[in-house]
Design an enzyme around this catalytic site. Structure first.
Site, PDB file in Angstrom:
ATOM      1  CG  ASN A  74      -1.251 -37.934  69.068  1.00  0.00           C
ATOM      2  OD1 ASN A  74      -0.127 -37.436  69.155  1.00  0.00           O
ATOM      3  ND2 ASN A  74      -2.353 -37.220  69.273  1.00  0.00           N
ATOM      4  CG  ASP A 106      -9.254 -35.959  65.061  1.00  0.00           C
ATOM      5  OD1 ASP A 106      -9.229 -34.718  65.196  1.00  0.00           O
ATOM      6  OD2 ASP A 106      -8.557 -36.564  64.223  1.00  0.00           O
ATOM      7  CE  LYS A 139      -9.309 -28.976  60.902  1.00  0.00           C
ATOM      8  NZ  LYS A 139      -9.219 -29.445  62.273  1.00  0.00           N
ATOM      9  CE  LYS A 193      -7.375 -32.978  58.113  1.00  0.00           C
ATOM     10  NZ  LYS A 193      -6.337 -33.844  58.637  1.00  0.00           N
ATOM     11  CE  LYS A 198      -6.141 -52.002  86.360  1.00  0.00           C
ATOM     12  NZ  LYS A 198      -5.111 -52.848  86.951  1.00  0.00           N
TER      13      LYS A 198
HETATM   14  O1  PMT Z   1       5.308 -33.437  67.656  1.00  0.00           O
HETATM   15  P1  PMT Z   1       6.179 -34.125  66.614  1.00  0.00           P
HETATM   16  O2  PMT Z   1       6.602 -35.491  67.072  1.00  0.00           O
HETATM   17  O3  PMT Z   1       7.337 -33.276  66.206  1.00  0.00           O
HETATM   18  O4  PMT Z   1       5.297 -34.375  65.322  1.00  0.00           O
HETATM   19  C1  PMT Z   1       4.874 -33.298  64.539  1.00  0.00           C
HETATM   20  C2  PMT Z   1       3.438 -33.480  64.053  1.00  0.00           C
HETATM   21  C3  PMT Z   1       3.364 -34.666  63.106  1.00  0.00           C
HETATM   22  C4  PMT Z   1       2.490 -33.700  65.241  1.00  0.00           C
HETATM   23  C5  PMT Z   1       3.055 -32.137  63.322  1.00  0.00           C
HETATM   24  O5  PMT Z   1       3.921 -31.947  62.243  1.00  0.00           O
HETATM   25  C6  PMT Z   1       1.624 -32.188  62.818  1.00  0.00           C
HETATM   26  O6  PMT Z   1       1.333 -32.638  61.730  1.00  0.00           O
HETATM   27  N1  PMT Z   1       0.640 -31.672  63.651  1.00  0.00           N
HETATM   28  C7  PMT Z   1      -0.792 -31.750  63.386  1.00  0.00           C
HETATM   29  C8  PMT Z   1      -1.276 -33.142  63.677  1.00  0.00           C
HETATM   30  C9  PMT Z   1      -2.789 -33.251  63.499  1.00  0.00           C
HETATM   31  O7  PMT Z   1      -3.487 -33.335  64.453  1.00  0.00           O
HETATM   32  O8  PMT Z   1      -3.198 -33.148  62.245  1.00  0.00           O
HETATM   33  P2  PMT Z   1      -4.775 -33.246  61.818  1.00  0.00           P
HETATM   34  O9  PMT Z   1      -4.689 -33.324  60.337  1.00  0.00           O
HETATM   35  O10 PMT Z   1      -5.433 -34.321  62.551  1.00  0.00           O
HETATM   36  O11 PMT Z   1      -5.378 -31.867  62.286  1.00  0.00           O
HETATM   37  C10 PMT Z   1      -5.404 -30.706  61.456  1.00  0.00           C
HETATM   38  C11 PMT Z   1      -5.237 -29.459  62.296  1.00  0.00           C
HETATM   39  O12 PMT Z   1      -6.360 -29.314  63.157  1.00  0.00           O
HETATM   40  C12 PMT Z   1      -4.007 -29.448  63.183  1.00  0.00           C
HETATM   41  O13 PMT Z   1      -3.436 -28.147  63.159  1.00  0.00           O
HETATM   42  C13 PMT Z   1      -4.555 -29.759  64.559  1.00  0.00           C
HETATM   43  O14 PMT Z   1      -3.776 -29.133  65.577  1.00  0.00           O
HETATM   44  C14 PMT Z   1      -5.956 -29.164  64.496  1.00  0.00           C
HETATM   45  N2  PMT Z   1      -6.973 -29.825  65.318  1.00  0.00           N
HETATM   46  C15 PMT Z   1      -7.167 -31.171  65.220  1.00  0.00           C
HETATM   47  C16 PMT Z   1      -8.162 -31.777  65.969  1.00  0.00           C
HETATM   48  C17 PMT Z   1      -8.929 -30.971  66.839  1.00  0.00           C
HETATM   49  N3  PMT Z   1      -9.858 -31.500  67.599  1.00  0.00           N
HETATM   50  N4  PMT Z   1      -8.709 -29.651  66.904  1.00  0.00           N
HETATM   51  C18 PMT Z   1      -7.757 -29.065  66.151  1.00  0.00           C
HETATM   52  O15 PMT Z   1      -7.554 -27.853  66.209  1.00  0.00           O
END
Ligand code: PMT
Length: 415
Positions: A225, A294, A359, A355, A304
């Site tokens: 991403n 995710d 979580k 969330k 490949k």
């Molecule tokens: O890195 P930059 O370019 O500065 O951008 C910043 C950012 C947009 C990445 C940052 O501000 C941000 O929003 N990070 C979280 C991105 C994300 O994955 O959001 P989510 O809504 O999908 O996940 C929610 C939370 O669960 C997050 O804290 C994530 O780290 C966590 N997560 C997600 C998926 C997973 N499998 N395990 C997790 O722990």
């Protein structure tokens, strides 16, 4: 009208960050060839909002002229005793008004004199008279630097409470290689900002995740991403400035890592999970700013995947990655604080609150990644900080470093 992030210049931020606003910095230059590099620090200090008052030792004046330095600072070079019949004793007045004394480059001669209290130039008198933090960035030939006398003098200065900036190993002006080089601006800047920060996170062990994860399909391709790591890196910088021991778990990014933090490089979500869980027991605070994939391909092709003739479609099965935050929440001790981020494209608040609850977080930081200047790969962000009681603090568009300061202020209120 709102524009999508992808239309923005990545390095563009109209928001200036002036952490040294209203701060008086005495900037002392001593006799080292590296003085030419330090000239650029004047512009950088002023860029952070500082008022810069220059001092040059006799040695420094052999390398560059006082005119260059005073013109860049916008202040005359301070001289010993009375200047222009000024009734104030200049070194005492200067020492009292200083918020920080920076000596860069600091020569072996300067270090030796400072360690003994010799006071034959204004700089040494200022050092004795000031009670402001003193930051010393050595620069000299590596044999001179590693000489036991220089090292003993540096130890003395450390014991006196001065910050001695780490001197990197590298090529020297004299042609040799070793320690003794002048530290980079990034390192000196971090030491300056730390010296004026209240140490509110002193000795806290803090785990921060940053950047994307990369889920491999075959040796050539992967799913990932647009996270650049900027948000997580700024969180790490602020925590370190406030005295924390920062452990930064980071996916593949192209940024230089922040100074003074421990870096753990990972690639996939499952590697991030393993690293985070191994660090978890010793952490006081965990902040998940990483954009964790995710989904990951259910199968890794060792070779490949070929296009092949008459193949117009390729289907890749994806499976869910482990939810790292959920795993943390299951294992966390009562006193550990867990903070999540939330990247959304719609219904920001409602999705963030879901969330936060699912979580089992102490706080969630929500950013709408479709807003101009917010979210991925920009220097700014606009966020909601939501706590367990669903009370919401809206931060307008700010630089990511300022957003980080506000996030840490909120986390500290939970300690
Ligand atoms: O890195 P930059 O370019 O500065 O951008 C910043 C950012 C947009 C990445 C940052 O501000 C941000 O929003 N990070 C979280 C991105 C994300 O994955 O959001 P989510 O809504 O999908 O996940 C929610 C939370 O669960 C997050 O804290 C994530 O780290 C966590 N997560 C997600 C998926 C997973 N499998 N395990 C997790 O722990």
């Amino acid at each position: 009208m709102e524009s999508n992030n992808k239309n923005l210049n990545n390095n563009q931020t109209s928001i200036s960050y002036k952490p040294l606003k209203d701060k008086n910095i005495i900037f002392a230059l001593t006799g080292s060839i590296a003085v030419f590099k330090a000239i650029d620090f004047i512009r950088k200090l002023k860029g952070l909002g500082a008022e810069v008052f220059p001092i040059m030792t006799k040695g420094a004046r052999k390398f560059i002229t006082p005119l260059t330095v005073s013109a860049l600072c916008g202040h005359k070079i301070k001289e010993f005793f009375l200047e222009d019949q000024d009734p104030d004793i200049s070194h005492i007045k200067l020492s009292k008004e200083a918020d920080i004394v920076l000596v860069a480059p600091a020569s072996a001669n300067f270090i030796a004199k400072a360690a003994t209290g010799i006071c034959d130039e204004i700089l040494y008198a200022v050092l004795l008279a000031t009670r402001a933090p003193v930051i010393i960035a050595p620069a000299m030939n590596s044999f001179m630097f590693t000489h036991p006398i220089t090292q003993a003098n540096l130890e003395t200065l450390k014991r006196l409470g001065y910050t001695i900036v780490e001197s990197p190993v590298g090529d020297m002006a004299c042609g040799s290689k070793g320690p003794g080089r002048l530290a980079s601006w990034e390192i000196i800047k971090e030491e300056i900002l730390k010296s004026i920060c209240e140490q509110t996170l002193q000795d806290k062990n803090i785990l921060i995740t940053a950047g994307p994860t990369r889920e491999p399909i075959d040796p050539i391709r992967f799913i990932s991403n647009r996270s650049s790591g900027k948000m997580g890196f700024e969180l790490a910088r602020v925590a370190r400035r406030r005295g924390a021991k920062v452990h930064l778990v980071v996916g593949p990014v192209s940024l230089e890592p922040p100074y003074g933090v421990k870096i753990y490089k990972i690639e996939t979500a499952s590697q991030m999970l393993d690293t985070v869980l191994s660090l978890l027991p010793k952490m006081d605070i965990i902040v998940m700013a990483a954009a964790v994939a995710d989904f990951t391909p259910s199968f890794y092709n060792e070779k490949k995947i070929k296009k092949g003739q008459n193949v117009n479609k390729l289907t890749i099965d994806l499976v869910k990655t482990p939810d790292i935050l959920l795993e943390i929440s299951k294992r966390k001790k009562e006193e550990q604080i867990v903070v999540g981020f939330c990247a959304e494209t719609e219904d920001l608040k409602d999705n963030a609150v879901k969330k936060l609850k699912n979580k089992r977080l102490d706080l969630i930081i929500a950013n709408d990644v479709t807003r101009a200047g917010s979210g991925f790969d920009v220097d700014t962000n606009e966020v909601l900080i939501i706590d367990k009681n669903e009370s919401i603090l809206h931060l307008p568009l700010l630089s990511k470093i300022e957003v980080s300061e506000k996030i840490w202020d909120k986390i500290e209120s939970l300690l």
